[in-house]
Design an enzyme around this catalytic site. Structure first.
Site, PDB file in Angstrom:
ATOM      1  N   ARG A 181      11.759  -5.798   5.698  1.00 34.10           N
ATOM      2  CA  ARG A 181      11.681  -4.373   6.086  1.00 34.10           C
ATOM      3  C   ARG A 181      12.177  -4.198   7.527  1.00 34.10           C
ATOM      4  O   ARG A 181      12.812  -3.194   7.843  1.00 34.10           O
ATOM      5  CB  ARG A 181      10.245  -3.863   5.949  1.00 34.10           C
ATOM      6  CG  ARG A 181      10.112  -2.402   6.342  1.00 34.10           C
ATOM      7  CD  ARG A 181       8.761  -1.818   5.990  1.00 34.10           C
ATOM      8  NE  ARG A 181       7.701  -2.352   6.827  1.00 34.10           N
ATOM      9  CZ  ARG A 181       6.418  -2.084   6.662  1.00 34.10           C
ATOM     10  NH1 ARG A 181       6.025  -1.312   5.660  1.00 34.10           N
ATOM     11  NH2 ARG A 181       5.513  -2.588   7.466  1.00 34.10           N
TER      12      ARG A 181
ATOM     13  N   LYS B  16       0.826  -1.219   0.000  1.00 34.42           N
ATOM     14  CA  LYS B  16       0.000   0.000   0.000  1.00 34.42           C
ATOM     15  C   LYS B  16       0.859   1.268   0.000  1.00 34.42           C
ATOM     16  O   LYS B  16       0.734   2.110  -0.878  1.00 34.42           O
ATOM     17  CB  LYS B  16      -0.903   0.063   1.242  1.00 34.42           C
ATOM     18  CG  LYS B  16      -1.909  -1.053   1.372  1.00 34.42           C
ATOM     19  CD  LYS B  16      -2.797  -0.859   2.591  1.00 34.42           C
ATOM     20  CE  LYS B  16      -2.053  -0.983   3.901  1.00 34.42           C
ATOM     21  NZ  LYS B  16      -1.573  -2.328   4.212  1.00 34.42           N
TER      22      LYS B  16
ATOM     23  N   ARG C  49      11.009  -1.390  12.268  1.00 31.58           N
ATOM     24  CA  ARG C  49       9.698  -0.975  12.781  1.00 31.58           C
ATOM     25  C   ARG C  49       9.234  -1.925  13.887  1.00 31.58           C
ATOM     26  O   ARG C  49       9.326  -3.147  13.748  1.00 31.58           O
ATOM     27  CB  ARG C  49       8.685  -0.991  11.630  1.00 31.58           C
ATOM     28  CG  ARG C  49       8.224   0.398  11.247  1.00 31.58           C
ATOM     29  CD  ARG C  49       7.349   0.382  10.045  1.00 31.58           C
ATOM     30  NE  ARG C  49       6.051  -0.239  10.281  1.00 31.58           N
ATOM     31  CZ  ARG C  49       5.057  -0.214   9.407  1.00 31.58           C
ATOM     32  NH1 ARG C  49       5.215   0.410   8.258  1.00 31.58           N
ATOM     33  NH2 ARG C  49       3.917  -0.814   9.665  1.00 31.58           N
TER      34      ARG C  49
ATOM     35  N   ARG D 182      -1.293  -8.815  12.903  1.00 31.39           N
ATOM     36  CA  ARG D 182      -1.813  -7.779  11.992  1.00 31.39           C
ATOM     37  C   ARG D 182      -2.598  -8.422  10.857  1.00 31.39           C
ATOM     38  O   ARG D 182      -3.611  -7.896  10.407  1.00 31.39           O
ATOM     39  CB  ARG D 182      -0.654  -6.939  11.432  1.00 31.39           C
ATOM     40  CG  ARG D 182      -0.110  -5.938  12.452  1.00 31.39           C
ATOM     41  CD  ARG D 182       1.277  -5.448  12.099  1.00 31.39           C
ATOM     42  NE  ARG D 182       1.356  -4.749  10.839  1.00 31.39           N
ATOM     43  CZ  ARG D 182       2.495  -4.564  10.177  1.00 31.39           C
ATOM     44  NH1 ARG D 182       3.639  -5.018  10.656  1.00 31.39           N
ATOM     45  NH2 ARG D 182       2.490  -3.931   9.021  1.00 31.39           N
TER      46      ARG D 182
ATOM     47  N   ARG E 253     -10.222   1.169   7.627  1.00 29.02           N
ATOM     48  CA  ARG E 253      -9.818  -0.192   7.977  1.00 29.02           C
ATOM     49  C   ARG E 253     -10.926  -0.936   8.707  1.00 29.02           C
ATOM     50  O   ARG E 253     -10.773  -2.129   8.977  1.00 29.02           O
ATOM     51  CB  ARG E 253      -8.594  -0.137   8.891  1.00 29.02           C
ATOM     52  CG  ARG E 253      -7.240  -0.342   8.207  1.00 29.02           C
ATOM     53  CD  ARG E 253      -6.164  -0.238   9.274  1.00 29.02           C
ATOM     54  NE  ARG E 253      -4.916  -0.856   8.924  1.00 29.02           N
ATOM     55  CZ  ARG E 253      -3.892  -0.227   8.356  1.00 29.02           C
ATOM     56  NH1 ARG E 253      -3.988   1.020   8.024  1.00 29.02           N
ATOM     57  NH2 ARG E 253      -2.771  -0.871   8.115  1.00 29.02           N
TER      58      ARG E 253
HETATM   59  P1  B4P Z   1       3.675  -1.805   2.420  1.00 25.87           P
HETATM   60  O1  B4P Z   1       2.598  -2.804   2.299  1.00 25.87           O
HETATM   61  O2  B4P Z   1       3.704  -0.691   1.426  1.00 25.87           O
HETATM   62  O3  B4P Z   1       3.632  -1.370   3.943  1.00 25.87           O
HETATM   63  P2  B4P Z   1       2.714  -0.300   4.670  1.00 25.87           P
HETATM   64  O4  B4P Z   1       2.099   0.681   3.772  1.00 25.87           O
HETATM   65  O5  B4P Z   1       3.608   0.234   5.691  1.00 25.87           O
HETATM   66  O6  B4P Z   1       1.475  -1.071   5.258  1.00 25.87           O
HETATM   67  P3  B4P Z   1       1.221  -1.659   6.683  1.00 25.87           P
HETATM   68  O7  B4P Z   1      -0.087  -2.368   6.614  1.00 25.87           O
HETATM   69  O8  B4P Z   1       2.416  -2.457   7.057  1.00 25.87           O
HETATM   70  O9  B4P Z   1       1.159  -0.479   7.743  1.00 25.87           O
HETATM   71  P4  B4P Z   1       0.413   0.930   7.963  1.00 25.87           P
HETATM   72  O10 B4P Z   1       1.507   1.929   7.977  1.00 25.87           O
HETATM   73  O11 B4P Z   1      -0.731   1.197   7.057  1.00 25.87           O
HETATM   74  O12 B4P Z   1       5.130  -2.430   2.242  1.00 25.87           O
HETATM   75  C1  B4P Z   1       5.636  -3.476   3.020  1.00 25.87           C
HETATM   76  C2  B4P Z   1       7.049  -3.875   2.608  1.00 25.87           C
HETATM   77  O13 B4P Z   1       7.005  -4.616   1.403  1.00 25.87           O
HETATM   78  C3  B4P Z   1       8.002  -2.726   2.348  1.00 25.87           C
HETATM   79  O14 B4P Z   1       9.245  -3.015   2.956  1.00 25.87           O
HETATM   80  C4  B4P Z   1       8.168  -2.663   0.839  1.00 25.87           C
HETATM   81  O15 B4P Z   1       9.456  -2.261   0.431  1.00 25.87           O
HETATM   82  C5  B4P Z   1       7.927  -4.113   0.435  1.00 25.87           C
HETATM   83  N1  B4P Z   1       7.275  -4.221  -0.873  1.00 25.87           N
HETATM   84  C6  B4P Z   1       6.181  -3.529  -1.278  1.00 25.87           C
HETATM   85  N2  B4P Z   1       5.852  -3.909  -2.551  1.00 25.87           N
HETATM   86  C7  B4P Z   1       6.755  -4.886  -2.915  1.00 25.87           C
HETATM   87  C8  B4P Z   1       6.937  -5.691  -4.108  1.00 25.87           C
HETATM   88  N3  B4P Z   1       6.120  -5.575  -5.178  1.00 25.87           N
HETATM   89  N4  B4P Z   1       7.940  -6.590  -4.105  1.00 25.87           N
HETATM   90  C9  B4P Z   1       8.759  -6.708  -3.048  1.00 25.87           C
HETATM   91  N5  B4P Z   1       8.656  -5.982  -1.908  1.00 25.87           N
HETATM   92  C10 B4P Z   1       7.663  -5.078  -1.842  1.00 25.87           C
HETATM   93  O16 B4P Z   1      -0.204   0.758   9.435  1.00 25.87           O
HETATM   94  C11 B4P Z   1       0.577   0.434  10.561  1.00 25.87           C
HETATM   95  C12 B4P Z   1      -0.292   0.332  11.821  1.00 25.87           C
HETATM   96  O17 B4P Z   1      -0.925   1.620  12.123  1.00 25.87           O
HETATM   97  C13 B4P Z   1      -1.484  -0.628  11.777  1.00 25.87           C
HETATM   98  O18 B4P Z   1      -1.118  -1.967  12.040  1.00 25.87           O
HETATM   99  C14 B4P Z   1      -2.411  -0.007  12.880  1.00 25.87           C
HETATM  100  O19 B4P Z   1      -1.993  -0.363  14.174  1.00 25.87           O
HETATM  101  C15 B4P Z   1      -2.229   1.460  12.691  1.00 25.87           C
HETATM  102  N6  B4P Z   1      -3.234   2.039  11.769  1.00 25.87           N
HETATM  103  C16 B4P Z   1      -2.966   2.579  10.539  1.00 25.87           C
HETATM  104  N7  B4P Z   1      -4.121   3.000   9.954  1.00 25.87           N
HETATM  105  C17 B4P Z   1      -5.138   2.688  10.835  1.00 25.87           C
HETATM  106  C18 B4P Z   1      -6.563   2.842  10.793  1.00 25.87           C
HETATM  107  N8  B4P Z   1      -7.191   3.371   9.727  1.00 25.87           N
HETATM  108  N9  B4P Z   1      -7.288   2.419  11.852  1.00 25.87           N
HETATM  109  C19 B4P Z   1      -6.693   1.893  12.926  1.00 25.87           C
HETATM  110  N10 B4P Z   1      -5.357   1.703  13.032  1.00 25.87           N
HETATM  111  C20 B4P Z   1      -4.575   2.102  12.000  1.00 25.87           C
END
Ligand code: B4P
Length: 187
Positions: free
Chosen positions: A127, A13, A133, A144, A88
């Site tokens: 990551r 994402k 993290r 998660r 979410r």
């Molecule tokens: P991403 O999937 O891009 O990670 P993210 O955006 O950080 O999503 P995530 O769900 O982990 O956390 P968020 O910050 O939204 O990438 C993951 C990894 O994969 C990276 O290292 C990237 O380089 C790699 N990658 C990506 N694409 C790739 C590909 N094609 N090939 C190889 N590698 C690849 O949320 C974090 C926390 O915040 C949640 O758990 C929750 O506690 C809280 N939170 C956030 N929003 C919330 C909400 N709306 N309500 C309640 N809690 C919330």
């Protein structure tokens, strides 16, 4: 373009949101990033959010909804935005509709990035070695993913019923996935 991007943890994402926002010239609004910035700065919001985030749980809707409402009312979001990681929960879907109705607008599309569970665990563990993290340990990643399946996966059907869902395969290189999203949006 007013859009949301969804998908399980590690589906890409945040990674894809950056490229899509650059291409469409819209602001990238990531609730996860806003929470992490507040945790780092030690603000009251960060202190509250970190109680949940490090266990892999969602931050309560009452906290998250108010934060998103404030952010969407800012001037740079008036003509478009990409919400990354919000909504979410079903309550957040309703709240987003209310916020946008209040602003005289509505959502154009919801992109779901799909990905294989074991591959995304490997990405997140990778990551963890790069960024350290707190929520990227294997135990927390699995929690998660459970929370995602329980609370967020049902939202896909909601956006499907509204007729604004675009599903994109998140496996393959980052560039390939970006290409798929942009061609789906253009179509
Ligand atoms: P991403 O999937 O891009 O990670 P993210 O955006 O950080 O999503 P995530 O769900 O982990 O956390 P968020 O910050 O939204 O990438 C993951 C990894 O994969 C990276 O290292 C990237 O380089 C790699 N990658 C990506 N694409 C790739 C590909 N094609 N090939 C190889 N590698 C690849 O949320 C974090 C926390 O915040 C949640 O758990 C929750 O506690 C809280 N939170 C956030 N929003 C919330 C909400 N709306 N309500 C309640 N809690 C919330």
């Amino acid at each position: 373009m007013r859009m949301v991007i969804m998908g399980p943890p590690g589906a890409g994402k945040g990674t894809q949101a950056k490229f899509v926002c650059e291409s469409l010239s819209i602001p990238h609004i990531s609730t996860g990033e806003i929470f992490r910035a507040n945790v780092k700065a030690g603000t009251p919001l960060g202190v509250e959010a970190s109680k949940y985030m490090h266990k892999g749980e969602y931050v309560p809707d009452s906290v998250t909804n108010a934060m998103v409402a404030d952010r969407l009312a800012e001037a740079d979001a008036a003509d478009g935005f990409l919400l990354d990681g919000y909504p979410r929960t079903l309550e957040q879907v309703g709240e987003l509709d209310r916020i946008l109705t209040g602003l005289g607008t509505s959502l154009d599309c919801a992109v779901e990035i799909t990905a294989d569970a074991e591959a995304i665990i490997a990405r997140l563990l990778n990551r963890a070695t790069l960024e350290g993290r707190a929520d990227d340990t294997e135990e927390v990643i699995r929690r998660r993913m459970e929370v995602y399946a329980l609370e967020t996966e049902p939202l896909v059907a909601v956006y499907g019923d509204k007729g604004i869902l675009i599903q994109v395969d998140g496996m393959g290189s980052v560039e390939e996935v970006t290409g798929r999203i942009l061609s789906a949006l253009n179509a």
